[in-house]
Design a protein around this motif. Structure first.
Motif, mmCIF file in Angstrom:
data_model
loop_
_atom_site.group_PDB
_atom_site.id
_atom_site.type_symbol
_atom_site.label_atom_id
_atom_site.label_comp_id
_atom_site.label_asym_id
_atom_site.label_seq_id
_atom_site.Cartn_x
_atom_site.Cartn_y
_atom_site.Cartn_z
ATOM 1 N N ILE A 1 -50.046 -8.586 -64.931
ATOM 2 C CA ILE A 1 -49.481 -9.926 -64.948
ATOM 3 C C ILE A 1 -48.591 -10.003 -66.180
ATOM 4 O O ILE A 1 -49.081 -9.865 -67.304
ATOM 5 N N PRO A 2 -47.305 -10.179 -65.973
ATOM 6 C CA PRO A 2 -46.396 -10.249 -67.117
ATOM 7 C C PRO A 2 -46.776 -11.391 -68.059
ATOM 8 O O PRO A 2 -47.256 -12.448 -67.626
ATOM 9 N N ALA A 3 -46.554 -11.191 -69.344
ATOM 10 C CA ALA A 3 -46.903 -12.201 -70.337
ATOM 11 C C ALA A 3 -46.213 -13.524 -70.046
ATOM 12 O O ALA A 3 -46.818 -14.591 -70.214
ATOM 13 N N ALA A 4 -44.977 -13.480 -69.589
ATOM 14 C CA ALA A 4 -44.253 -14.715 -69.301
ATOM 15 C C ALA A 4 -44.960 -15.519 -68.202
ATOM 16 O O ALA A 4 -45.038 -16.751 -68.276
ATOM 17 N N VAL A 5 -45.486 -14.830 -67.203
ATOM 18 C CA VAL A 5 -46.209 -15.500 -66.117
ATOM 19 C C VAL A 5 -47.520 -16.076 -66.644
ATOM 20 O O VAL A 5 -47.841 -17.246 -66.415
ATOM 21 N N ALA A 6 -48.274 -15.260 -67.343
ATOM 22 C CA ALA A 6 -49.562 -15.724 -67.880
ATOM 23 C C ALA A 6 -49.370 -16.927 -68.799
ATOM 24 O O ALA A 6 -50.092 -17.924 -68.687
#
Length: 123
Positions: free
Chosen positions: A51-56
């Motif tokens: 899960i990309p950091a931007a999404v999280a």
């Protein structure tokens, strides 16, 4: 000479007494080997999904997960709605939290986004 002393029982070596410096080096080497084995085990079990950091961060900040994942995948609402087999207005209502979305619909959206249904769940 290594300074290792052996204690025998019934003519067989049963214990080894080693200098503390050697013990500390061996302990560090064993810890490194255990770390490497754990890393290898985790890598072998890796499913390749992250899960990309931007999404999280966006989801943790309260943004709607469907919208966050759609934007991460670079899809328009039209494109995602078409892939999921739903109308754009319905998708818009889900993304703006005006509607929750039926389980069947959320499954279709998850499949279209290549994420799990759990990734779209809001607590």
């Amino acid at each position: 000479m290594t300074g290792i002393q052996f204690i025998e029982r019934d003519g067989k070596r049963e214990f080894a007494v080693i200098p503390i410096e050697l013990f500390e080096r061996l302990s560090a080497a064993m810890e490194d080997a255990q770390d490497a084995a754990l890393f290898d085990a985790v890598r072998a079990a890796d499913d390749g999904f992250r899960i990309p950091a931007a999404v999280a961060n966006a989801i943790l900040d309260g943004e709607q997960p469907v919208k966050v994942w759609r934007e991460q995948r670079g899809l328009t609402q039209d494109a995602l709605a078409a892939r999921a087999g739903i109308s754009k207005p319905y998708l818009c209502q889900i993304e703006t939290r005006k509607r929750v979305g039926a389980l069947k619909t959320l499954r279709a959206i998850a499949e279209a986004l290549a994420v799990s249904l759990n990734d779209l769940h809001e607590a």
